[in-house]
Design a protein around this motif. Structure first.
Motif, PDB file in Angstrom:
ATOM      1  N   GLU A 139       5.326  12.565  -2.371  1.00 15.13           N
ATOM      2  CA  GLU A 139       6.399  12.610  -0.471  1.00 15.13           C
ATOM      3  C   GLU A 139       7.795  11.334  -0.935  1.00 15.13           C
ATOM      4  O   GLU A 139       7.632  11.081  -1.437  1.00 15.13           O
ATOM      5  CB  GLU A 139       5.258  12.924   0.471  1.00 15.13           C
ATOM      6  N   HIS A 140       8.757  11.971  -0.498  1.00 14.64           N
ATOM      7  CA  HIS A 140      10.006  11.253  -0.030  1.00 14.64           C
ATOM      8  C   HIS A 140       9.400  10.123   1.387  1.00 14.64           C
ATOM      9  O   HIS A 140       9.819   8.446   1.100  1.00 14.64           O
ATOM     10  CB  HIS A 140      11.326  11.771   1.176  1.00 14.64           C
ATOM     11  N   THR A 141       9.394  10.248   2.272  1.00 10.46           N
ATOM     12  CA  THR A 141       8.907   9.239   3.449  1.00 10.46           C
ATOM     13  C   THR A 141       6.883   9.289   3.415  1.00 10.46           C
ATOM     14  O   THR A 141       6.722  10.251   4.054  1.00 10.46           O
ATOM     15  CB  THR A 141       8.976   9.551   4.849  1.00 10.46           C
ATOM     16  N   VAL A 142       6.633   7.677   3.367  1.00  9.56           N
ATOM     17  CA  VAL A 142       5.599   7.660   3.032  1.00  9.56           C
ATOM     18  C   VAL A 142       5.189   7.045   4.196  1.00  9.56           C
ATOM     19  O   VAL A 142       5.197   5.668   3.586  1.00  9.56           O
ATOM     20  CB  VAL A 142       4.921   7.812   1.512  1.00  9.56           C
ATOM     21  N   LEU A 162       0.507  -1.177  -0.070  1.00  9.10           N
ATOM     22  CA  LEU A 162       0.055  -0.126   0.337  1.00  9.10           C
ATOM     23  C   LEU A 162       0.793   1.363   0.204  1.00  9.10           C
ATOM     24  O   LEU A 162       0.897   2.170  -1.066  1.00  9.10           O
ATOM     25  CB  LEU A 162      -1.187   0.035   1.736  1.00  9.10           C
ATOM     26  N   ALA A 163       2.110   1.239   0.657  1.00  9.23           N
ATOM     27  CA  ALA A 163       2.842   2.802   0.842  1.00  9.23           C
ATOM     28  C   ALA A 163       3.503   2.684  -0.072  1.00  9.23           C
ATOM     29  O   ALA A 163       3.168   4.136  -0.900  1.00  9.23           O
ATOM     30  CB  ALA A 163       3.795   2.417   2.151  1.00  9.23           C
ATOM     31  N   VAL A 164       4.268   1.558  -1.033  1.00  5.56           N
ATOM     32  CA  VAL A 164       4.670   1.290  -2.437  1.00  5.56           C
ATOM     33  C   VAL A 164       3.885   2.242  -3.403  1.00  5.56           C
ATOM     34  O   VAL A 164       4.242   3.332  -3.741  1.00  5.56           O
ATOM     35  CB  VAL A 164       6.069   1.052  -2.791  1.00  5.56           C
ATOM     36  N   LEU A 173       6.155   1.260   5.843  1.00  8.52           N
ATOM     37  CA  LEU A 173       6.863   2.176   4.902  1.00  8.52           C
ATOM     38  C   LEU A 173       7.355   2.326   3.557  1.00  8.52           C
ATOM     39  O   LEU A 173       8.074   1.334   3.551  1.00  8.52           O
ATOM     40  CB  LEU A 173       7.290   2.300   6.170  1.00  8.52           C
ATOM     41  N   ALA A 174       7.163   3.685   3.031  1.00  9.73           N
ATOM     42  CA  ALA A 174       7.946   3.183   1.745  1.00  9.73           C
ATOM     43  C   ALA A 174       8.648   5.210   1.982  1.00  9.73           C
ATOM     44  O   ALA A 174       8.356   5.808   2.068  1.00  9.73           O
ATOM     45  CB  ALA A 174       7.549   4.011   0.755  1.00  9.73           C
ATOM     46  N   ILE A 175      10.428   4.174   1.648  1.00 11.58           N
ATOM     47  CA  ILE A 175      10.832   6.108   1.569  1.00 11.58           C
ATOM     48  C   ILE A 175      11.936   5.990   0.207  1.00 11.58           C
ATOM     49  O   ILE A 175      12.464   4.776  -0.450  1.00 11.58           O
ATOM     50  CB  ILE A 175      12.270   5.826   2.568  1.00 11.58           C
ATOM     51  N   GLY A 176      11.640   6.841  -0.460  1.00 13.13           N
ATOM     52  CA  GLY A 176      12.581   7.421  -1.688  1.00 13.13           C
ATOM     53  C   GLY A 176      11.772   6.045  -2.866  1.00 13.13           C
ATOM     54  O   GLY A 176      12.075   5.729  -3.885  1.00 13.13           O
ATOM     55  N   LYS A 177       9.992   5.549  -2.735  1.00 11.07           N
ATOM     56  CA  LYS A 177       9.444   4.945  -3.092  1.00 11.07           C
ATOM     57  C   LYS A 177       9.475   3.556  -3.232  1.00 11.07           C
ATOM     58  O   LYS A 177       9.186   2.877  -4.221  1.00 11.07           O
ATOM     59  CB  LYS A 177       9.290   5.559  -4.436  1.00 11.07           C
ATOM     60  N   HIS A 178      10.424   3.593  -1.895  1.00  8.97           N
ATOM     61  CA  HIS A 178      10.577   1.850  -1.791  1.00  8.97           C
ATOM     62  C   HIS A 178      10.464   1.217  -0.263  1.00  8.97           C
ATOM     63  O   HIS A 178      10.279   2.307   0.333  1.00  8.97           O
ATOM     64  CB  HIS A 178      12.048   1.541  -2.382  1.00  8.97           C
ATOM     65  N   VAL A 179       9.583   0.097  -0.596  1.00 11.94           N
ATOM     66  CA  VAL A 179       9.438  -0.954   0.554  1.00 11.94           C
ATOM     67  C   VAL A 179      10.570  -0.104   1.908  1.00 11.94           C
ATOM     68  O   VAL A 179      12.169  -0.477   1.070  1.00 11.94           O
ATOM     69  CB  VAL A 179       9.553  -2.097   0.481  1.00 11.94           C
ATOM     70  N   HIS A 180      10.520   0.220   2.787  1.00 11.04           N
ATOM     71  CA  HIS A 180      12.050   0.414   3.861  1.00 11.04           C
ATOM     72  C   HIS A 180      11.361  -1.002   5.325  1.00 11.04           C
ATOM     73  O   HIS A 180      10.127  -0.549   6.070  1.00 11.04           O
ATOM     74  CB  HIS A 180      12.003   1.451   5.087  1.00 11.04           C
TER      75      HIS A 180
END
Length: 298
Positions: free
Chosen positions: A122-125, A109-111, A138-145
């Motif tokens: 946004e950078h951090t979603v 969902l986040a990605v 959590l997505a950071i820079g459009k990738h899964v964290h």
């Protein structure tokens, strides 16, 4: 071409996307109930169907309830219990003859929303599923964290923050602990609260309808729900402070919460204001399957 599969408890869905997000193919089936091997075969059939419809092969990403251990590949924490203890990634790669990327469904969902949805700028979603349960991704820079343990953003299983004396120690959760947000800040939590208050079983959407009609008990249940959701977002703000919160799941469609949450969150965060946008997922029920496809979007 990017192929994504959303592996749910009752349905499996496949989508094939171009690089610009255009849908090339889409298909949905009921999740097999005859066991793990039948589900693996269902994934094979979904991939074959999508590639036949699109006329092209693609990369494969799959969103699942639960998450794979990043060192062993064994799935854990899944409420689709047949996945727990299984080396799902290896089994799928053997069945499909190519690499597969797996992620928790809330991370998908986040990605999805970070790539081309409510958090695309946004950078951090931080994505939150407020549905049957309360889950996070959590997505950071459009990738899964996913984190070192592979369980980053597993917010459904920390205790309800700032419990009142009446709430402590909390309801027993299906995970075996007490007080988990999965039992409060979600549709199941609303229905449980109503049942414990009235002794009557009632669907979440009916409780919300009663609240909108001014029924006192339903209004009180809703008021507790939105305050508990605010506590979750306040704690996440204190820890992560993302650029945007994106909400999905059935309770995310209760439009009133977007007006009420900011003022409630201010009461709990370690600060004097709350300005973070809280948005409804643009892709709604499609966010999970689209996010699974975008697991390969590097």
């Amino acid at each position: 071409m990017f192929i994504g599969i959303d592996w749910g408890g009752t349905k499996m869905e496949v989508i094939a996307l171009d690089r610009d997000g255009t849908t090339r193919a889409r298909h949905r089936i009921a999740t097999p109930t005859s066991g793990y091997d039948a589900c693996i075969r269902a994934v094979q059939e979904l991939v074959a169907t999508a590639e036949q419809m699109a006329g092209e092969k693609g990369t494969i990403g799959i969103g699942i309830p639960g998450s794979p251990n990043p060192r062993t590949g064994i799935v854990r924490n899944s409420n689709a219990v047949l996945l727990n203890g299984q080396p799902l990634g290896r089994d799928l790669q053997a069945a499909l003859g190519r690499d597969v990327r797996l992620a928790n469904d809330a991370n998908c969902l986040a990605v999805s929303e970070a790539v081309d949805g409510a958090g695309k700028d946004e950078h951090t979603v931080f994505g939150i599923i407020v549905g049957t349960g309360h889950g996070g991704g959590l997505a950071i820079g459009k990738h899964v964290h996913a984190g070192y343990q592979g369980i980053a953003a597993e917010i459904g299983h920390y205790p309800l923050p700032w419990m009142t004396p009446d709430e402590y120690p909390g309801h027993k959760c299906w995970c075996g602990k007490h007080g988990c947000l999965d039992m409060y800040a979600c549709g199941t939590g609303v229905e449980l609260d109503y049942r414990l208050t009235t002794g009557v079983d009632r669907r979440g959407r009916d409780i919300i309808a009663d609240k909108r009609n001014g029924e006192p008990v339903a209004t009180a249940v809703y008021t507790r729900f939105v305050d508990r959701l605010a506590r979750s977002l306040a704690l996440l703000t204190n820890v992560v402070d993302p650029d945007v919160f994106v909400l999905g799941g059935g309770m995310s469609n209760v439009d009133e919460i977007y007006d009420e949450l900011p003022d409630l969150i201010v009461k709990y965060i370690f600060g004097d204001s709350f300005e973070t946008p809280i948005r409804k997922a643009v892709h709604s029920d499609s966010s999970g399957v689209r996010g699974a496809a975008w697991l390969w979007k590097d």
